[in-house]
Design a protein around this motif. Structure first.
Motif, PDB file in Angstrom:
ATOM      1  N   PHE A 192       0.727  -1.243  -0.169  1.00 46.21           N
ATOM      2  CA  PHE A 192      -0.002  -0.132  -0.012  1.00 46.21           C
ATOM      3  C   PHE A 192       0.887   1.233  -0.012  1.00 46.21           C
ATOM      4  CE2 PHE A 192      -3.846  -2.279   0.404  1.00 46.21           C
ATOM      5  CZ  PHE A 192      -3.880  -3.086   1.309  1.00 46.21           C
ATOM      6  N   ASN A 193       0.617   2.054  -0.915  1.00 41.87           N
ATOM      7  CA  ASN A 193       1.285   3.318  -0.754  1.00 41.87           C
ATOM      8  C   ASN A 193       1.029   4.280   0.281  1.00 41.87           C
ATOM      9  OD1 ASN A 193       2.448   6.001  -1.918  1.00 41.87           O
ATOM     10  ND2 ASN A 193       2.669   5.183  -3.655  1.00 41.87           N
ATOM     11  N   VAL A 194      -0.268   4.257   0.839  1.00 36.16           N
ATOM     12  CA  VAL A 194      -0.617   5.035   1.652  1.00 36.16           C
ATOM     13  C   VAL A 194      -1.796   4.409   2.693  1.00 36.16           C
ATOM     14  CG1 VAL A 194      -1.620   7.093   2.711  1.00 36.16           C
ATOM     15  CG2 VAL A 194      -0.370   7.086   0.418  1.00 36.16           C
ATOM     16  N   MET A 195      -1.668   4.423   4.064  1.00 37.77           N
ATOM     17  CA  MET A 195      -2.481   3.994   4.838  1.00 37.77           C
ATOM     18  C   MET A 195      -2.851   4.983   5.891  1.00 37.77           C
ATOM     19  SD  MET A 195      -1.391   0.203   5.689  1.00 37.77           S
ATOM     20  CE  MET A 195      -3.041  -0.411   6.024  1.00 37.77           C
ATOM     21  N   ALA A 196      -4.120   5.018   6.183  1.00 37.51           N
ATOM     22  CA  ALA A 196      -4.609   6.108   6.814  1.00 37.51           C
ATOM     23  C   ALA A 196      -5.629   5.679   8.069  1.00 37.51           C
ATOM     24  CB  ALA A 196      -5.379   7.159   6.086  1.00 37.51           C
ATOM     25  N   TRP A 197      -5.705   6.519   9.205  1.00 39.25           N
ATOM     26  CA  TRP A 197      -6.880   6.489  10.215  1.00 39.25           C
ATOM     27  C   TRP A 197      -7.946   7.625   9.775  1.00 39.25           C
ATOM     28  CZ3 TRP A 197      -7.791   2.459  13.114  1.00 39.25           C
ATOM     29  CH2 TRP A 197      -6.896   1.418  13.421  1.00 39.25           C
ATOM     30  N   ILE A 212       0.412   7.567  14.516  1.00 37.78           N
ATOM     31  CA  ILE A 212       0.330   6.512  13.643  1.00 37.78           C
ATOM     32  C   ILE A 212       1.587   5.739  13.208  1.00 37.78           C
ATOM     33  CG2 ILE A 212       0.738   8.063  11.457  1.00 37.78           C
ATOM     34  CD1 ILE A 212      -1.541   6.465  10.095  1.00 37.78           C
ATOM     35  N   SER A 213       1.438   4.552  12.950  1.00 35.76           N
ATOM     36  CA  SER A 213       2.527   3.804  12.771  1.00 35.76           C
ATOM     37  C   SER A 213       2.274   2.496  11.953  1.00 35.76           C
ATOM     38  CB  SER A 213       3.430   3.422  13.984  1.00 35.76           C
ATOM     39  OG  SER A 213       2.607   2.760  14.924  1.00 35.76           O
ATOM     40  N   ARG A 214       3.164   1.784  11.457  1.00 38.16           N
ATOM     41  CA  ARG A 214       2.856   0.601  10.563  1.00 38.16           C
ATOM     42  C   ARG A 214       3.962  -0.382  10.775  1.00 38.16           C
ATOM     43  NH1 ARG A 214       2.239   2.583   4.660  1.00 38.16           N
ATOM     44  NH2 ARG A 214       2.477   0.263   3.872  1.00 38.16           N
ATOM     45  N   LEU A 249      -1.581  -1.881  10.934  1.00 37.25           N
ATOM     46  CA  LEU A 249      -1.551  -0.250  11.240  1.00 37.25           C
ATOM     47  C   LEU A 249      -1.902  -0.118  12.537  1.00 37.25           C
ATOM     48  CD1 LEU A 249      -1.163   2.354   9.496  1.00 37.25           C
ATOM     49  CD2 LEU A 249      -3.656   2.234   9.324  1.00 37.25           C
ATOM     50  N   TYR A 250      -1.405   0.795  12.946  1.00 38.43           N
ATOM     51  CA  TYR A 250      -1.600   1.170  14.442  1.00 38.43           C
ATOM     52  C   TYR A 250      -1.792   2.744  14.561  1.00 38.43           C
ATOM     53  CZ  TYR A 250       0.769  -3.188  15.418  1.00 38.43           C
ATOM     54  OH  TYR A 250       1.208  -4.522  15.467  1.00 38.43           O
TER      55      TYR A 250
END
Length: 118
Positions: A31-36, A69-71, A78-79
């Motif tokens: 994944f290029n980007v992850m988000a909350w 945020i962290s991965r 993802l956290y």
């Protein structure tokens, strides 16, 4: 089929902390980007934070310093660390992921509820 499953929500007193997790059914390094995101009752969904495949992070200004945020690519997770929680942080929290650097998100989780009592 890609699935994102959030966990870690719950009821916490103001000033407390929670760590939200979002487990993916695929390797998240793709994944290029992850988000909350989060959505409070009666309000629109809003961005909380993003993290790129390279580890670059972005936070909404109002949440800087309290949320992290962290991965973990090895765990495909993802956290979101939530500290110094306030009643106004009460919301459903969703994780999202996309393949492209700039596009709509391709996948969303079902959400995990966070309730902060005063």
């Amino acid at each position: 089929q890609v699935q994102l499953v959030e966990s870690g929500g719950g009821l916490v007193q103001a000033g407390g902390s929670l760590r939200l997790s979002c487990a993916a059914s695929v390797s998240i390094f793709r994944f290029n980007v992850m988000a909350w995101y989060r959505q409070a009752p009666g309000k629109e969904r809003e961005l909380v934070a993003t993290i790129s495949s390279g580890g670059s992070t972005y936070y909404v200004d109002s949440l800087k310093g309290r949320f992290t945020i962290s991965r973990d690519n090895a765990k495909d997770t993802l956290y979101l660390q939530l500290n110094s929680l306030k009643p106004e942080d009460t919301a459903m929290y969703y994780c999202a992921a996309r393949w492209a650097e700039y596009s709509d998100y391709d996948y969303w989780g079902q959400g995990t509820q966070v309730v902060v009592s005063s």
